[in-house]
Design a protein around this motif. Sequence first.
Motif, PDB file in Angstrom:
ATOM      1  N   SER A 191       0.832  -1.193   0.000  1.00  0.00           N
ATOM      2  CA  SER A 191       0.000   0.000   0.000  1.00  0.00           C
ATOM      3  C   SER A 191       0.875   1.255   0.000  1.00  0.00           C
ATOM      4  O   SER A 191       2.072   1.187   0.241  1.00  0.00           O
ATOM      5  CB  SER A 191      -0.920   0.007   1.218  1.00  0.00           C
ATOM      6  OG  SER A 191      -0.171   0.186   2.390  1.00  0.00           O
ATOM      7  N   CYS A 192       0.217   2.379  -0.269  1.00  0.00           N
ATOM      8  CA  CYS A 192       0.938   3.645  -0.353  1.00  0.00           C
ATOM      9  C   CYS A 192       0.874   4.353   0.992  1.00  0.00           C
ATOM     10  O   CYS A 192      -0.208   4.597   1.516  1.00  0.00           O
ATOM     11  CB  CYS A 192       0.326   4.517  -1.445  1.00  0.00           C
ATOM     12  SG  CYS A 192       1.025   6.170  -1.487  1.00  0.00           S
ATOM     13  N   ARG A 193       2.049   4.679   1.529  1.00  0.00           N
ATOM     14  CA  ARG A 193       2.102   5.338   2.831  1.00  0.00           C
ATOM     15  C   ARG A 193       1.656   6.805   2.753  1.00  0.00           C
ATOM     16  O   ARG A 193       1.332   7.404   3.759  1.00  0.00           O
ATOM     17  CB  ARG A 193       3.536   5.324   3.373  1.00  0.00           C
ATOM     18  CG  ARG A 193       4.074   3.961   3.655  1.00  0.00           C
ATOM     19  CD  ARG A 193       3.406   3.387   4.891  1.00  0.00           C
ATOM     20  NE  ARG A 193       4.094   2.173   5.295  1.00  0.00           N
ATOM     21  CZ  ARG A 193       3.838   0.977   4.797  1.00  0.00           C
ATOM     22  NH1 ARG A 193       2.884   0.825   3.908  1.00  0.00           N
ATOM     23  NH2 ARG A 193       4.510  -0.070   5.191  1.00  0.00           N
ATOM     24  N   ALA A 194       1.655   7.334   1.547  1.00  0.00           N
ATOM     25  CA  ALA A 194       1.303   8.739   1.418  1.00  0.00           C
ATOM     26  C   ALA A 194      -0.194   8.944   1.208  1.00  0.00           C
ATOM     27  O   ALA A 194      -0.785   9.850   1.777  1.00  0.00           O
ATOM     28  CB  ALA A 194       2.074   9.375   0.266  1.00  0.00           C
ATOM     29  N   CYS A 195      -0.825   8.061   0.401  1.00  0.00           N
ATOM     30  CA  CYS A 195      -2.243   8.285   0.131  1.00  0.00           C
ATOM     31  C   CYS A 195      -3.135   7.129   0.576  1.00  0.00           C
ATOM     32  O   CYS A 195      -4.357   7.227   0.545  1.00  0.00           O
ATOM     33  CB  CYS A 195      -2.484   8.578  -1.353  1.00  0.00           C
ATOM     34  SG  CYS A 195      -2.456   7.112  -2.393  1.00  0.00           S
ATOM     35  N   GLY A 196      -2.535   6.011   1.014  1.00  0.00           N
ATOM     36  CA  GLY A 196      -3.346   4.920   1.551  1.00  0.00           C
ATOM     37  C   GLY A 196      -3.838   3.925   0.511  1.00  0.00           C
ATOM     38  O   GLY A 196      -4.473   2.928   0.856  1.00  0.00           O
ATOM     39  N   ASN A 253       6.335   3.790  -8.337  1.00  0.00           N
ATOM     40  CA  ASN A 253       5.629   4.919  -7.735  1.00  0.00           C
ATOM     41  C   ASN A 253       4.146   4.592  -7.595  1.00  0.00           C
ATOM     42  O   ASN A 253       3.613   3.779  -8.338  1.00  0.00           O
ATOM     43  CB  ASN A 253       5.780   6.165  -8.614  1.00  0.00           C
ATOM     44  CG  ASN A 253       7.205   6.660  -8.608  1.00  0.00           C
ATOM     45  OD1 ASN A 253       8.077   6.052  -9.231  1.00  0.00           O
ATOM     46  ND2 ASN A 253       7.449   7.730  -7.891  1.00  0.00           N
ATOM     47  N   CYS A 254       3.504   5.240  -6.650  1.00  0.00           N
ATOM     48  CA  CYS A 254       2.078   5.002  -6.432  1.00  0.00           C
ATOM     49  C   CYS A 254       1.285   5.421  -7.661  1.00  0.00           C
ATOM     50  O   CYS A 254       1.422   6.552  -8.140  1.00  0.00           O
ATOM     51  CB  CYS A 254       1.603   5.783  -5.217  1.00  0.00           C
ATOM     52  SG  CYS A 254      -0.177   5.780  -5.037  1.00  0.00           S
ATOM     53  N   PRO A 255       0.438   4.513  -8.205  1.00  0.00           N
ATOM     54  CA  PRO A 255      -0.339   4.843  -9.406  1.00  0.00           C
ATOM     55  C   PRO A 255      -1.324   5.982  -9.153  1.00  0.00           C
ATOM     56  O   PRO A 255      -1.780   6.626 -10.103  1.00  0.00           O
ATOM     57  CB  PRO A 255      -1.104   3.556  -9.715  1.00  0.00           C
ATOM     58  CG  PRO A 255      -0.578   2.505  -8.815  1.00  0.00           C
ATOM     59  CD  PRO A 255       0.197   3.158  -7.726  1.00  0.00           C
ATOM     60  N   LYS A 256      -1.658   6.246  -7.910  1.00  0.00           N
ATOM     61  CA  LYS A 256      -2.665   7.269  -7.635  1.00  0.00           C
ATOM     62  C   LYS A 256      -2.024   8.631  -7.368  1.00  0.00           C
ATOM     63  O   LYS A 256      -2.372   9.615  -8.005  1.00  0.00           O
ATOM     64  CB  LYS A 256      -3.494   6.845  -6.425  1.00  0.00           C
ATOM     65  CG  LYS A 256      -4.756   7.670  -6.217  1.00  0.00           C
ATOM     66  CD  LYS A 256      -5.618   7.036  -5.118  1.00  0.00           C
ATOM     67  CE  LYS A 256      -6.455   8.078  -4.402  1.00  0.00           C
ATOM     68  NZ  LYS A 256      -6.900   7.576  -3.097  1.00  0.00           N
ATOM     69  N   CYS A 257      -1.050   8.669  -6.446  1.00  0.00           N
ATOM     70  CA  CYS A 257      -0.513   9.970  -6.059  1.00  0.00           C
ATOM     71  C   CYS A 257       0.934  10.163  -6.497  1.00  0.00           C
ATOM     72  O   CYS A 257       1.502  11.237  -6.336  1.00  0.00           O
ATOM     73  CB  CYS A 257      -0.624  10.190  -4.562  1.00  0.00           C
ATOM     74  SG  CYS A 257       0.574   9.255  -3.600  1.00  0.00           S
ATOM     75  N   GLY A 258       1.527   9.111  -7.042  1.00  0.00           N
ATOM     76  CA  GLY A 258       2.878   9.254  -7.563  1.00  0.00           C
ATOM     77  C   GLY A 258       3.984   9.207  -6.520  1.00  0.00           C
ATOM     78  O   GLY A 258       5.156   9.338  -6.857  1.00  0.00           O
ATOM     79  N   SER A 259       3.639   9.013  -5.250  1.00  0.00           N
ATOM     80  CA  SER A 259       4.678   9.023  -4.215  1.00  0.00           C
ATOM     81  C   SER A 259       5.585   7.796  -4.321  1.00  0.00           C
ATOM     82  O   SER A 259       5.256   6.823  -4.990  1.00  0.00           O
ATOM     83  CB  SER A 259       4.046   9.051  -2.823  1.00  0.00           C
ATOM     84  OG  SER A 259       3.860   7.730  -2.351  1.00  0.00           O
ATOM     85  N   ARG A 260       6.744   7.856  -3.640  1.00  0.00           N
ATOM     86  CA  ARG A 260       7.674   6.739  -3.686  1.00  0.00           C
ATOM     87  C   ARG A 260       7.421   5.746  -2.550  1.00  0.00           C
ATOM     88  O   ARG A 260       8.143   4.791  -2.374  1.00  0.00           O
ATOM     89  CB  ARG A 260       9.105   7.258  -3.588  1.00  0.00           C
ATOM     90  CG  ARG A 260       9.580   8.006  -4.832  1.00  0.00           C
ATOM     91  CD  ARG A 260      10.990   8.543  -4.631  1.00  0.00           C
ATOM     92  NE  ARG A 260      11.041   9.519  -3.534  1.00  0.00           N
ATOM     93  CZ  ARG A 260      11.653   9.308  -2.355  1.00  0.00           C
ATOM     94  NH1 ARG A 260      12.246   8.170  -2.129  1.00  0.00           N
ATOM     95  NH2 ARG A 260      11.663  10.245  -1.426  1.00  0.00           N
TER      96      ARG A 260
END
Length: 742
Positions: free
Chosen positions: A449-454, A488-495
């Motif tokens: 999961s993405c730590r930046a956007c969940g 990178n996160c497909p939704k928010c692009g974060s690493r």
Amino acid sequence: MRELYADIIIDISYQKLDRTFQYHVPENLRDKLETGMCVSVPFGNGNTKRKGYVVGLGDACKFDPARTKDIIGIVAGDVSVENQMTALAGYIHHNFGGTMIQALKTVLPAKKSVKKLEYRQIERLMGKEEIISLLGECERKHQRAKARLLTELVEQEQLPYQWITGKLGVSPAAIRSLEQAGALRVVSTEGYRNPVRILAEADSGKELSESQRYIVEQIGRELEEEKTGVYLIHGVTGSGKTEVYLQLIQKVIAQGRQAIVLIPEIALTYQTLLRFYQRFGDRVSVMNSTLSAGERFDQCERAKNGEIDVIIGPRSALFVPFPRLGLIVMDEEQEGSYKSESTPRYHARDVALKAAELSGASVVLGSATPSVDAYYHAKNGEYRLFSLKDRINGGELPKVYTVDLRQELQEGNRSIFSRKLTELLSDRLEKGQQSMLFLNRRGYAGFVSCRACGLVMKCPHCDVSLAEHKGGKLICHYCGYEIIKPSNCPKCGSRYLMGFKAGTQQIEEKLKEIFPDVRTLRMDGDTTKTKDSYEQILSAFANGEADVLIGTQMIVKGHDFPNVTLVGVLAADLSLGANDYRSGERTFQLLTQAVGRAGRGKLPGEAVIQTYQPEHYAVTFAAAQDYEGFYEEEILYRELSGYPPVAHILGVVVSGKTQEAVKQLAKRLADVVKSMEEPNSVMGPAPANIGKVNDVFRFVFYIKHKDYGQLVRAKDILEAKLQEWQPKWETVQFDFDPMSTL
Ligand code: ADP
Ligand code: ZN
Ligand code: ZN
């Protein structure tokens, strides 16, 4: 119209259990015959009339139709326990797969220790002086074994025979010789083993609260009229469910009937047993996994002979053969351990309902957070629903804070403890109150999961989380869908797209970095390897030997800790990300139970739920302690995606030594299902959740259908195919409505 054939076992003499014989069902019996029925059939060359039990029905004749004999008729009124148990085995075999012999072994106790247990003891017949003089004589003659025994007898008047021949190393011949000399005698007593003896003060029952009394009256009336029913009691822990069970059982016993109480093994604590012993004395007995085969057999004999009225135990207690079973209680019916993990993979709830039907008993299911399955049936009117809303001893529900971990990260906090949790922990340490930290790793299967956007990486076809595999692949364990993990996160692009790695040990270390003086106890798979360690850790914590108890889902069960005023759930996402359709349900249950641990005593409690998905309905409804709300949302998801209890799933697991062969067989079997007349939806084959264990490769595919019967037909067809193909190295297992990904 197609002909109907029945598989029948003749008699239940144990040797022949593995053989069934096929008979033709004559016209007049077609609509009446069901699995489990007792019938009379012509048997053998002389066509002698014998009793048999129907264990399967189908339209395929396995032999020459012209030479297949007709069933003579249904044997009416055979309600013997043996008949019921065989019928139950037939039901399990039919509905959950596996062979009939496996099913019969599940329901019938091991027969090996048929003889009653003999307790043998030796008793001293001489006085102390005489023994000492005999001892001197033996020593002079260098009769060492006899001397050892006599030395013991100087002080003891009685000794267990087995101990003498075992530990003391004295031969039966030596004992006999001393017996002839008049020094001792061997006495034996016969009796059944009663595995637990609890000396308990009698308690005849509590004055019921109004809501308890309502339930006992409603169900009690139907029990008294010997009407059968299925009831679901929804009541938070401490709301008085057990007291309701006890009083219903008292009613059943007063009618000369008996009761089975199913309790998950982990909840089978001394305190629970004590309450049953206080009420029913030695008319109650326990069945659990630590009993030997002989002890289990004895429990069954005692039940059959009317020596006990109540048996308590995990799912195997269902098969204790009471002559007039009146009630089956299933506490914490949502527990995953009620499903068997080996073939036949039956669910105790289904089998309990069938057992009750066969013996004219009623079923009471109880839970603080009912399974979606049970609640669905209650909503559909198949079970009657009762609820106990308040705790008997009062106590407010804890105040819950949901912390958004994405925000913590954004604001620069990279610790596993949010600022809110740290603040409250520090407050409790100052006040000398206790806290629990909970890591819900159950069902955790390496989701990403993405730590930046969940965002959780999910399968677009199955709406379940993808699992991370070696080589950076993400795989769906239902359908086999596979992608390379994006960087990178497909939704928010974060690493910050990654798996979750924290364990209980790490949490303990980090906690000590923040609070160097904190006293901790840790409970997880590592610290509970020995039999008693679970209870030991819990009682150490109850005695105030630590400020913080850190643990996996194990800590949410059992004991009340009145001094615990704070519960922290470190990452609700861990169980949310489990890659199967039950992850939402499991998370809701775990969170509700965890939160409910705070503030059981006089002091009010607080709870902190940390999560990357604060808006997920399992989180929000658990925080609000709102079961109804959760259920409505969850059942919608099950309906949309066609998951149980709205529809059904059959998991087919193929295992074997070589990956290619396993994959090929899984494919061929899946193709067989796809070409069935009635359309099914097939997912997979895909590598199983744990694709390779001990060098055995596993592939799995799932069949979905609204009608359970259609899945049973698919299983029967696959079994017939396997009979025909006779794969040499591969084995196939069936799992209906699996509890987690296989
Ligand atoms: P549950 O099974 O729902 O967790 P219990 O039956 O164990 O609830 O009840 C919780 C506590 O309240 C127990 O200590 C029990 O002895 C006590 N209790 C239950 N019913 C009553 C009652 N009617 N009056 C007084 N105490 C009760
Ligand atoms: Zn993101
Ligand atoms: Zn999928």
